[in-house]
Scaffold this motif. Structure first.
Motif, short mmCIF file in Angstrom:
data_model
loop_
_atom_site.label_atom_id
_atom_site.label_comp_id
_atom_site.label_asym_id
_atom_site.label_seq_id
_atom_site.Cartn_x
_atom_site.Cartn_y
_atom_site.Cartn_z
N GLU A 57 37.29 47.48 51.66
CA GLU A 57 38.57 46.79 51.77
C GLU A 57 38.38 45.44 52.45
N MET A 58 38.96 44.42 51.83
CA MET A 58 38.93 43.08 52.40
C MET A 58 40.37 42.58 52.44
N GLU A 59 41.08 43.00 53.45
CA GLU A 59 42.51 42.75 53.53
C GLU A 59 42.87 41.29 53.77
N ASP A 60 41.94 40.50 54.29
CA ASP A 60 42.24 39.11 54.58
C ASP A 60 41.89 38.17 53.42
N THR A 61 41.58 38.72 52.25
CA THR A 61 41.23 37.92 51.08
C THR A 61 42.07 38.38 49.90
N ASP A 62 42.69 37.41 49.21
CA ASP A 62 43.51 37.77 48.05
C ASP A 62 42.60 38.10 46.86
N SER A 63 43.15 38.78 45.88
CA SER A 63 42.36 39.28 44.76
C SER A 63 41.75 38.16 43.91
N LEU A 64 42.46 37.06 43.71
CA LEU A 64 41.94 35.95 42.91
C LEU A 64 40.72 35.33 43.59
N THR A 65 40.81 35.11 44.89
CA THR A 65 39.69 34.56 45.64
C THR A 65 38.51 35.51 45.61
N LEU A 66 38.76 36.78 45.79
CA LEU A 66 37.69 37.78 45.77
C LEU A 66 37.03 37.82 44.40
N ASN A 67 37.82 37.74 43.33
CA ASN A 67 37.25 37.71 41.98
C ASN A 67 36.37 36.49 41.78
N ARG A 68 36.82 35.33 42.24
CA ARG A 68 36.01 34.12 42.14
C ARG A 68 34.73 34.23 42.96
N PHE A 69 34.83 34.82 44.14
CA PHE A 69 33.68 35.02 45.01
C PHE A 69 32.64 35.92 44.33
N ILE A 118 35.91 32.31 52.60
CA ILE A 118 35.11 33.51 52.33
C ILE A 118 33.63 33.15 52.14
N ALA A 119 33.37 32.00 51.54
CA ALA A 119 31.98 31.55 51.37
C ALA A 119 31.35 31.28 52.73
N HIS A 120 32.11 30.69 53.62
CA HIS A 120 31.62 30.40 54.96
C HIS A 120 31.40 31.70 55.74
N ARG A 121 32.31 32.64 55.61
CA ARG A 121 32.20 33.92 56.32
C ARG A 121 30.92 34.65 55.94
N TYR A 122 30.53 34.59 54.66
CA TYR A 122 29.35 35.31 54.20
C TYR A 122 28.14 34.39 53.99
N SER A 123 28.25 33.13 54.43
CA SER A 123 27.15 32.16 54.39
C SER A 123 26.56 31.97 52.99
N ILE A 124 27.44 31.79 52.01
CA ILE A 124 27.01 31.51 50.64
C ILE A 124 27.03 29.99 50.49
N LEU A 125 25.88 29.37 50.76
CA LEU A 125 25.81 27.93 50.92
C LEU A 125 26.23 27.14 49.68
N ASP A 126 25.81 27.57 48.48
CA ASP A 126 26.20 26.81 47.30
C ASP A 126 27.69 26.93 47.01
N LEU A 127 28.30 28.04 47.36
CA LEU A 127 29.74 28.19 47.18
C LEU A 127 30.50 27.40 48.24
N ILE A 128 29.96 27.30 49.43
CA ILE A 128 30.55 26.43 50.46
C ILE A 128 30.54 25.00 49.95
N LYS A 129 29.42 24.56 49.42
CA LYS A 129 29.31 23.20 48.90
C LYS A 129 30.29 22.96 47.75
N TYR A 130 30.38 23.91 46.83
CA TYR A 130 31.29 23.79 45.69
C TYR A 130 32.74 23.65 46.14
N SER A 131 33.18 24.55 47.00
CA SER A 131 34.58 24.51 47.45
C SER A 131 34.84 23.28 48.32
#
Length: 85
Positions: free
Chosen positions: A15-27, A52-65
């Motif tokens: 469960e990831m209650e602090d993330t909406d479903s669209l964002t989670l799908n994109r992630f 969410i990218a920052h929380r999980y340290s996904i660097l290329d997704l951080i850069k993209y967003s």
């Protein structure tokens, strides 16, 4: 994936209650494909994706967003842009 006796292992649900479903799908899409195919992304969605990218340290997704956020900022507000660099 879950080696200890956690509720996620027991029930097979994370469960990831602090993330909406669209964002989670994109992630998840980005984790699997290396890209986000659901474009264009509005500013609110880019902020959620950045978080969410920052929380999980996904660097290329951080850069993209971050690129989406910086591109859509008011050019007159330099301090606002500096927050993302």
């Amino acid at each position: 994936m879950f080696e200890n006796y956690m509720k996620e292992k027991k029930f097979g649900i994370v469960e990831m209650e602090d993330t909406d479903s669209l964002t989670l799908n994109r992630f998840i899409e980005h984790l699997h494909l290396g890209t986000v195919t659901d474009s264009p992304i509005d500013i609110d969605s880019a902020v959620a994706l950045y978080k969410i990218a920052h929380r999980y340290s996904i660097l290329d997704l951080i850069k993209y967003s971050r690129q989406i956020l910086v591109h859509n900022m008011d050019c007159g507000n330099r301090d606002e842009k500096k927050r993302f660099y």
